[in-house]
Design an enzyme around this catalytic site. Structure first.
Site, short mmCIF file in Angstrom:
data_model
loop_
_atom_site.label_atom_id
_atom_site.label_comp_id
_atom_site.label_asym_id
_atom_site.label_seq_id
_atom_site.Cartn_x
_atom_site.Cartn_y
_atom_site.Cartn_z
N HIS A 42 18.53 7.24 -19.00
CA HIS A 42 18.79 8.31 -18.05
C HIS A 42 18.20 9.62 -18.56
CE1 HIS A 42 21.83 5.55 -16.36
NE2 HIS A 42 21.70 6.27 -15.26
N LYS A 62 22.46 13.78 -18.83
CA LYS A 62 23.62 12.90 -18.64
C LYS A 62 24.53 12.98 -19.85
CE LYS A 62 24.95 8.27 -17.12
NZ LYS A 62 25.84 8.82 -16.07
#
Length: 268
Positions: free
Chosen positions: A156, A160
């Protein structure tokens, strides 16, 4: 046509903006409230200005008053905020779509309890593709014989805050449950140093964070002489927003209960 009134929590964030853009493109939906934290610099601004199309909905931090007239609140924020919003929705009879991840077991119980009074779609990933991935994992975990090592790799963007991702954890849960295991007992989160040989029947997790990666997830089933990889890659947050709005439409016919995207998509 009766419009479904949608409120968006975390409206100025990446997901919030994408959800509002997607609502603006829908003929059957109306943005009824755009919500943010009390210290947000965007308060009192037109929410549509963030997406290039002013809409007359003013960004607000007073959930109790702003949610008046809303049918569903879509929440992709953080656990503490989501639980605060959940309490308001429960009291007001407003349904919720929860895409927030990183909840503890105790926090998940609060969501389960709230579903006695309102309808909630609670899912770590709203995309159609990922939810088909979950079904494929069931097939693979059931069909492959013993001796295949399972590893889950996820990537990600740098912003995040939780790891592994909620989607990766759900992948692990699906595989473990299909194989009659308890994920808490078989999960291995990262490896470092002299770890010794890989323990049989464990499920490993590896996490990558960097750049603007929207979300990549791979389940690796490694046997002797072959390996099977099942991968989903998201290239746009639009896929999550579209799924969240499908979930909101699904809730329009419900009174109460806890659901996930498998229910929304008719996969269960």
């Amino acid at each position: 046509m009766t419009l479904l009134n949608i409120a968006v929590a975390g409206s100025t964030g990446r997901m919030g903006r994408t959800i509002m853009e997607t609502i603006a493109d829908a003929q059957d939906l109306r943005l009824s409230a755009a919500l943010e934290q009390p210290d947000s610099p965007y308060l009192s601004q037109d929410a549509g200005g963030l997406t290039g199309t002013p809409c007359g909905v003013i960004i607000n931090s007073d959930y109790a008053s702003a949610l008046t007239g809303s049918d569903v609140l879509i929440d992709f924020t953080r656990p503490a905020g989501t639980l605060t919003h959940l309490a308001v929705c429960r009291q007001s009879g407003i349904h919720m779509v929860i895409g927030t991840t990183g909840f503890s077991a105790e926090e998940k119980e609060i969501i389960h309890d709230a579903a006695k009074d309102i309808a909630i779609v609670f899912a770590p990933n709203m995309s159609v593709g990922v939810n088909i991935l979950f079904r494929l994992l069931e097939v693979a975990a059931k069909a492959l014989p013993a001796g295949y090592d399972v590893e889950i790799i996820e990537a990600h963007h740098r912003h995040k805050v939780d790891a592994p991702s909620g989607t990766a954890l759900r992948m692990g849960e699906v595989i473990a449950q299909t194989q009659g295991k308890n994920l808490e007992k078989v999960a291995i989160y990262g490896r470092e140093g002299h770890t010794g040989e890989r323990a049989a029947d464990t499920i490993g997790f590896s996490t990558i964070r960097g750049g603007d990666i929207v979300g990549d997830h791979t389940a690796l089933f490694a046997g002797i002489g072959e390996r099977l990889e099942i991968t989903h890659k998201a290239s746009s947050r639009k896929t999550f927003a579209t799924g969240a709005l499908h979930a909101a439409r699904f809730l329009a016919t419900k009174k109460s209960g806890l659901f996930d995207m498998q229910d929304v998509l008719g996969l269960r």
